[in-house]
Design a protein around this motif. Structure first.
Motif, PDB file in Angstrom:
ATOM      1  N   MET A  83      57.093  12.164  22.200  1.00  0.00           N
ATOM      2  CA  MET A  83      55.709  11.789  22.014  1.00  0.00           C
ATOM      3  C   MET A  83      54.896  12.299  23.196  1.00  0.00           C
ATOM      4  SD  MET A  83      54.070   8.127  21.102  1.00  0.00           S
ATOM      5  CE  MET A  83      53.754   7.292  22.631  1.00  0.00           C
ATOM      6  N   SER A  84      53.715  12.783  22.907  1.00  0.00           N
ATOM      7  CA  SER A  84      52.823  13.304  23.942  1.00  0.00           C
ATOM      8  C   SER A  84      52.073  12.164  24.608  1.00  0.00           C
ATOM      9  CB  SER A  84      51.822  14.265  23.325  1.00  0.00           C
ATOM     10  OG  SER A  84      52.476  15.372  22.786  1.00  0.00           O
ATOM     11  N   SER A  85      51.370  12.506  25.668  1.00  0.00           N
ATOM     12  CA  SER A  85      50.570  11.499  26.357  1.00  0.00           C
ATOM     13  C   SER A  85      49.223  12.117  26.739  1.00  0.00           C
ATOM     14  CB  SER A  85      51.308  10.989  27.588  1.00  0.00           C
ATOM     15  OG  SER A  85      51.566  12.057  28.473  1.00  0.00           O
ATOM     16  N   PHE A  86      48.347  11.285  27.252  1.00  0.00           N
ATOM     17  CA  PHE A  86      47.039  11.759  27.675  1.00  0.00           C
ATOM     18  C   PHE A  86      47.170  12.660  28.893  1.00  0.00           C
ATOM     19  CE2 PHE A  86      45.937   7.946  25.320  1.00  0.00           C
ATOM     20  CZ  PHE A  86      44.862   8.403  24.573  1.00  0.00           C
ATOM     21  N   LYS A  87      46.292  13.642  28.973  1.00  0.00           N
ATOM     22  CA  LYS A  87      46.245  14.520  30.148  1.00  0.00           C
ATOM     23  C   LYS A  87      45.347  13.875  31.189  1.00  0.00           C
ATOM     24  CE  LYS A  87      47.120  18.614  27.462  1.00  0.00           C
ATOM     25  NZ  LYS A  87      46.649  19.923  27.041  1.00  0.00           N
ATOM     26  N   ARG A  88      45.533  14.239  32.433  1.00  0.00           N
ATOM     27  CA  ARG A  88      44.824  13.578  33.538  1.00  0.00           C
ATOM     28  C   ARG A  88      43.309  13.585  33.409  1.00  0.00           C
ATOM     29  NH1 ARG A  88      46.782  12.563  38.991  1.00  0.00           N
ATOM     30  NH2 ARG A  88      48.999  12.237  38.742  1.00  0.00           N
ATOM     31  N   LYS A  89      42.709  14.727  33.193  1.00  0.00           N
ATOM     32  CA  LYS A  89      41.244  14.812  33.184  1.00  0.00           C
ATOM     33  C   LYS A  89      40.686  14.872  31.771  1.00  0.00           C
ATOM     34  CE  LYS A  89      40.844  16.688  37.741  1.00  0.00           C
ATOM     35  NZ  LYS A  89      40.167  17.593  38.625  1.00  0.00           N
ATOM     36  N   GLU A  90      41.417  14.330  30.830  1.00  0.00           N
ATOM     37  CA  GLU A  90      41.022  14.350  29.430  1.00  0.00           C
ATOM     38  C   GLU A  90      40.329  13.038  29.074  1.00  0.00           C
ATOM     39  OE1 GLU A  90      43.428  15.840  25.627  1.00  0.00           O
ATOM     40  OE2 GLU A  90      44.442  14.254  26.730  1.00  0.00           O
ATOM     41  N   SER A  91      39.234  13.124  28.335  1.00  0.00           N
ATOM     42  CA  SER A  91      38.577  11.884  27.903  1.00  0.00           C
ATOM     43  C   SER A  91      39.456  11.195  26.860  1.00  0.00           C
ATOM     44  CB  SER A  91      37.198  12.192  27.311  1.00  0.00           C
ATOM     45  OG  SER A  91      37.327  12.785  26.040  1.00  0.00           O
ATOM     46  N   VAL A  92      39.235   9.919  26.687  1.00  0.00           N
ATOM     47  CA  VAL A  92      40.013   9.159  25.705  1.00  0.00           C
ATOM     48  C   VAL A  92      39.800   9.741  24.310  1.00  0.00           C
ATOM     49  CG1 VAL A  92      40.281   6.916  24.605  1.00  0.00           C
ATOM     50  CG2 VAL A  92      40.007   7.055  27.080  1.00  0.00           C
ATOM     51  N   VAL A  93      38.566  10.053  23.985  1.00  0.00           N
ATOM     52  CA  VAL A  93      38.261  10.594  22.661  1.00  0.00           C
ATOM     53  C   VAL A  93      38.988  11.919  22.442  1.00  0.00           C
ATOM     54  CG1 VAL A  93      36.415  11.519  21.199  1.00  0.00           C
ATOM     55  CG2 VAL A  93      36.044   9.423  22.500  1.00  0.00           C
ATOM     56  N   ASP A  94      38.910  12.817  23.424  1.00  0.00           N
ATOM     57  CA  ASP A  94      39.597  14.102  23.295  1.00  0.00           C
ATOM     58  C   ASP A  94      41.105  13.913  23.214  1.00  0.00           C
ATOM     59  OD1 ASP A  94      37.204  15.461  23.334  1.00  0.00           O
ATOM     60  OD2 ASP A  94      37.311  15.963  25.461  1.00  0.00           O
TER      61      ASP A  94
END
Length: 71
Positions: free
Chosen positions: A1-12
């Motif tokens: 499973m992937s995860s959020f990237k550091r400088k990525e907005s929640v929506v993106d």
């Protein structure tokens, strides 16, 4: 499973992860293993629905309803 990237907005991040989950569901359904493919597709769609439920309160009602209907 992937995860959020550091400088990525929640929506993106949710958009990216949702697209990945739905791509996985489609790939599973296109594979030859019927029972496992359906189970995997259901899991991935459920994951996207869960993200939609979490984000729902911050969304416009019509946008939430449209996305929920599509899934």
């Amino acid at each position: 499973m992937s995860s959020f990237k550091r400088k990525e907005s929640v929506v993106d991040g949710v958009r990216r992860l949702s697209r990945g989950a739905l791509d996985t569901a489609i790939a599973a359904l296109e594979s030859d293993e019927d029972a496992d493919a359906v189970a995997e597709a259901v899991r991935e769609v459920a994951r996207v629905l869960a993200w939609l439920e979490v984000l729902g309160p911050g969304m416009e009602r019509e946008a939430w309803r449209r996305e929920r209907t599509v899934l």
